[in-house]
Scaffold this motif. Structure first.
Motif, PDB file in Angstrom:
ATOM      1  N   THR A 188      36.676 -59.825   9.264  1.00  0.00           N
ATOM      2  CA  THR A 188      36.291 -60.577  10.464  1.00  0.00           C
ATOM      3  C   THR A 188      36.074 -59.617  11.638  1.00  0.00           C
ATOM      4  O   THR A 188      35.084 -59.722  12.368  1.00  0.00           O
ATOM      5  CB  THR A 188      37.377 -61.614  10.818  1.00  0.00           C
ATOM      6  OG1 THR A 188      37.715 -62.348   9.641  1.00  0.00           O
ATOM      7  CG2 THR A 188      36.904 -62.570  11.893  1.00  0.00           C
ATOM      8  N   SER A 189      36.989 -58.662  11.802  1.00  0.00           N
ATOM      9  CA  SER A 189      36.840 -57.696  12.899  1.00  0.00           C
ATOM     10  C   SER A 189      35.665 -56.762  12.629  1.00  0.00           C
ATOM     11  O   SER A 189      35.011 -56.300  13.575  1.00  0.00           O
ATOM     12  CB  SER A 189      38.139 -56.921  13.138  1.00  0.00           C
ATOM     13  OG  SER A 189      38.418 -56.050  12.073  1.00  0.00           O
ATOM     14  N   TRP A 211      32.716 -58.758  13.839  1.00  0.00           N
ATOM     15  CA  TRP A 211      32.794 -58.930  15.297  1.00  0.00           C
ATOM     16  C   TRP A 211      32.465 -57.623  16.021  1.00  0.00           C
ATOM     17  O   TRP A 211      31.637 -57.598  16.933  1.00  0.00           O
ATOM     18  CB  TRP A 211      34.208 -59.421  15.650  1.00  0.00           C
ATOM     19  CG  TRP A 211      34.462 -59.625  17.097  1.00  0.00           C
ATOM     20  CD1 TRP A 211      33.737 -60.381  17.957  1.00  0.00           C
ATOM     21  CD2 TRP A 211      35.531 -59.045  17.856  1.00  0.00           C
ATOM     22  NE1 TRP A 211      34.300 -60.329  19.218  1.00  0.00           N
ATOM     23  CE2 TRP A 211      35.401 -59.518  19.169  1.00  0.00           C
ATOM     24  CE3 TRP A 211      36.591 -58.197  17.541  1.00  0.00           C
ATOM     25  CZ2 TRP A 211      36.281 -59.155  20.191  1.00  0.00           C
ATOM     26  CZ3 TRP A 211      37.475 -57.843  18.547  1.00  0.00           C
ATOM     27  CH2 TRP A 211      37.319 -58.312  19.858  1.00  0.00           C
ATOM     28  N   GLU A 236      32.869 -67.311  13.338  1.00  0.00           N
ATOM     29  CA  GLU A 236      33.877 -66.907  14.335  1.00  0.00           C
ATOM     30  C   GLU A 236      33.492 -65.585  15.000  1.00  0.00           C
ATOM     31  O   GLU A 236      33.620 -65.430  16.222  1.00  0.00           O
ATOM     32  CB  GLU A 236      35.250 -66.720  13.670  1.00  0.00           C
ATOM     33  CG  GLU A 236      35.950 -68.002  13.294  1.00  0.00           C
ATOM     34  CD  GLU A 236      37.220 -67.730  12.504  1.00  0.00           C
ATOM     35  OE1 GLU A 236      38.161 -68.524  12.616  1.00  0.00           O
ATOM     36  OE2 GLU A 236      37.285 -66.733  11.761  1.00  0.00           O
ATOM     37  N   ALA A 237      33.036 -64.636  14.193  1.00  0.00           N
ATOM     38  CA  ALA A 237      32.668 -63.318  14.732  1.00  0.00           C
ATOM     39  C   ALA A 237      31.542 -63.474  15.750  1.00  0.00           C
ATOM     40  O   ALA A 237      31.544 -62.821  16.801  1.00  0.00           O
ATOM     41  CB  ALA A 237      32.257 -62.386  13.598  1.00  0.00           C
ATOM     42  N   THR A 297      30.823 -66.253  17.503  1.00  0.00           N
ATOM     43  CA  THR A 297      31.358 -66.942  18.674  1.00  0.00           C
ATOM     44  C   THR A 297      32.185 -65.988  19.541  1.00  0.00           C
ATOM     45  O   THR A 297      32.041 -65.972  20.767  1.00  0.00           O
ATOM     46  CB  THR A 297      32.221 -68.145  18.235  1.00  0.00           C
ATOM     47  OG1 THR A 297      31.406 -69.050  17.487  1.00  0.00           O
ATOM     48  CG2 THR A 297      32.806 -68.870  19.436  1.00  0.00           C
ATOM     49  N   TYR A 298      33.044 -65.188  18.918  1.00  0.00           N
ATOM     50  CA  TYR A 298      33.900 -64.282  19.688  1.00  0.00           C
ATOM     51  C   TYR A 298      33.149 -63.100  20.299  1.00  0.00           C
ATOM     52  O   TYR A 298      33.670 -62.407  21.151  1.00  0.00           O
ATOM     53  CB  TYR A 298      35.106 -63.836  18.857  1.00  0.00           C
ATOM     54  CG  TYR A 298      36.302 -64.739  19.107  1.00  0.00           C
ATOM     55  CD1 TYR A 298      37.385 -64.304  19.876  1.00  0.00           C
ATOM     56  CD2 TYR A 298      36.320 -66.042  18.631  1.00  0.00           C
ATOM     57  CE1 TYR A 298      38.445 -65.138  20.140  1.00  0.00           C
ATOM     58  CE2 TYR A 298      37.371 -66.891  18.887  1.00  0.00           C
ATOM     59  CZ  TYR A 298      38.436 -66.440  19.647  1.00  0.00           C
ATOM     60  OH  TYR A 298      39.477 -67.270  19.912  1.00  0.00           O
ATOM     61  N   SER A 299      31.903 -62.862  19.856  1.00  0.00           N
ATOM     62  CA  SER A 299      31.089 -61.849  20.541  1.00  0.00           C
ATOM     63  C   SER A 299      30.547 -62.433  21.842  1.00  0.00           C
ATOM     64  O   SER A 299      30.033 -61.702  22.688  1.00  0.00           O
ATOM     65  CB  SER A 299      29.923 -61.406  19.652  1.00  0.00           C
ATOM     66  OG  SER A 299      28.904 -62.401  19.635  1.00  0.00           O
ATOM     67  N   GLY A 300      30.624 -63.763  21.977  1.00  0.00           N
ATOM     68  CA  GLY A 300      30.076 -64.433  23.150  1.00  0.00           C
ATOM     69  C   GLY A 300      28.761 -65.126  22.845  1.00  0.00           C
ATOM     70  O   GLY A 300      28.277 -65.932  23.629  1.00  0.00           O
ATOM     71  N   TRP A 321      39.384 -52.490  21.445  1.00  0.00           N
ATOM     72  CA  TRP A 321      40.298 -53.414  20.766  1.00  0.00           C
ATOM     73  C   TRP A 321      41.126 -52.616  19.774  1.00  0.00           C
ATOM     74  O   TRP A 321      40.808 -51.448  19.519  1.00  0.00           O
ATOM     75  CB  TRP A 321      39.472 -54.480  20.045  1.00  0.00           C
ATOM     76  CG  TRP A 321      40.264 -55.673  19.636  1.00  0.00           C
ATOM     77  CD1 TRP A 321      40.619 -56.021  18.369  1.00  0.00           C
ATOM     78  CD2 TRP A 321      40.801 -56.680  20.496  1.00  0.00           C
ATOM     79  NE1 TRP A 321      41.336 -57.189  18.394  1.00  0.00           N
ATOM     80  CE2 TRP A 321      41.467 -57.606  19.678  1.00  0.00           C
ATOM     81  CE3 TRP A 321      40.783 -56.877  21.880  1.00  0.00           C
ATOM     82  CZ2 TRP A 321      42.119 -58.731  20.196  1.00  0.00           C
ATOM     83  CZ3 TRP A 321      41.428 -57.993  22.390  1.00  0.00           C
ATOM     84  CH2 TRP A 321      42.080 -58.913  21.571  1.00  0.00           C
TER      85      TRP A 321
END
Ligand code: PLP
Length: 368
Positions: free
Chosen positions: A62-63, A66, A92-93, A95-98, A228
């Motif tokens: 996932t990371s 992302w 998710e990746a 979405t979490y990038s924006g 991160w």
């Protein structure tokens, strides 16, 4: 009663136990627990395995996805196209990038991104496409790459289920701008904990990811960017180096097991077997059949000691987490039908002929 587990990680460990123990001891003795030489060696070996110039080990798949999107400069206001029948991590990746995930349906036989539907999903905001090499079979990369290049889009391969798979002879993960892998324990190449990697032929992208995963630093305590903690453990690097040597043989065993299932089930008209596309070398992370009354069949097999899986019961656009997108049922008919019909049979390299025979016999008994 005979039992056939869905997956048997202990059976595999038993075959490499001594080697694993030796390599873990080396890590303990050198105390290289986060990043360090064991991760670097694995990165070199995995880059070669994937026919890529560079690999960056990460904390998980996932990371990997992302941090790849972030390193490509993708963020708020952007759109990234992927498929609805994937593990949620792909979305998710994004979405979490924006950025916003935009879905296109999959093709009926391969269950991977339908290139014929891709162009229509592209807007002025689209920045990247993430085809998913579902169950160990690469998506149809040539048309996807052509459409993406015509529109100036990045292509990130979600190869989290496809270690060692090939598309027209090319390694999965080596075709797009980057390929992202997961080494979650149950994957074809699995760590003994969490791990992932990005492979690429772009040295700047590899460097960006290596900086991002390490708090934005290339020199200790001098932080160039806001990063991160997305690093790989030394223990996982050491385990993965040992296991990578066996991966070709393990993938071959999966292919043999898949061929045996297909032979034994070929004439059962109630089930649709997985198709290995002309362009693909499938590595059968999962062997998923399609059938009506799937839940019935799964229960029947469970009563007979046969453990199956469902990948995945709900496509991403219909998950509660993405309900706010307001995408209605019926929007992606193929992916939705797959979610109702897919049944993953037990699949791992150490599965025996007897076990496969037993699964096939019980399936036939129920469907007769
Ligand atoms: C496993 C998987 C991921 C995520 O990997 P993790 O290592 O579990 O974070 C992403 N995409 C797909 C298709 C996967 O199967």
């Amino acid at each position: 009663m005979k039992t056939v587990p869905f997956l048997d990680l202990s059976a595999q460990y038993a075959t490499i136990r001594k080697e694993i123990e030796t390599s873990l001891e080396e890590v303990f003795n050198s105390a290289s627990f986060v990043g360090g030489p064991f991760v670097e060696s694995f990165e070199k070996e995995f880059a070669i395995f994937c026919d890529c110039g560079y690999a960056a080990g990460t904390s998980n798949g996932t990371s990997a996805l992302w941090m790849t999107l972030l390193s490509l400069g993708i963020g708020p206001g952007d759109e990234v196209i992927t498929v609805p029948n994937t593990f949620i991590a792909t979305a998710e990746a994004i979405t979490y990038s924006g950025a916003r995930p935009v879905f296109v349906d999959v093709e009926e036989r391969s269950h991977t991104m339908n290139p014929a539907l891709l162009e229509k999903a592209i807007t002025l905001k689209t920045k990247a496409v993430i085809p998913v090499h579902l169950f160990g079979q690469p998506a149809d990369m040539d048309p996807i790459m052509e459409i993406a290049r015509n529109h100036g889009l990045f292509v990130v391969e979600d190869a989290c289920q496809a270690h060692g798979a090939q598309y027209k002879g090319k390694a999965a993960g080596s075709i797009g701008d980057a390929g992202c892998f997961s080494f979650y324990p149950g994957k074809n190449l699995g760590a003994y904990g969490e791990a992932g990697a990005v492979v690429t032929n772009n040295p700047e992208l590899a460097e960006k990811i290596k900086i991002l995963r390490d708090h934005g630093q290339s020199r200790k305590y001098y932080h160039k960017v806001i990063g991160w903690n997305g690093r790989m453990d030394g223990l996982q690097g050491a385990v993965l180096s040992v296991k990578l040597k066996y991966l070709p043989a393990w993938n071959e065993a999966r292919r043999k097991n898949a061929a045996l299932y297909s032979n034994l089930l070929m004439d059962v008209k109630e089930i649709t077997l997985p198709t290995e596309m002309d362009y693909a070398r499938h590595v059968y992370h999962l062997y998923a059949i399609r059938t009506h009354n799937r839940d019935d069949l799964k229960g029947y097999l469970a009563e007979r000691g046969i453990e199956c899986g469902i990948h995945y019961p709900v496509p991403v656009h219909l998950q509660e987490a993405y309900r706010h997108f307001g995408i209605l049922k019926g929007t992606f008919p193929v992916a939705e039908k797959c979610a109702e019909e897919f049944l993953s049979l037990p699949m791992y390299p150490e599965l025996t002929r007897e076990q496969i025979g037993y699964v096939a016999t019980e399936l036939r008994n129920k469907l007769r």
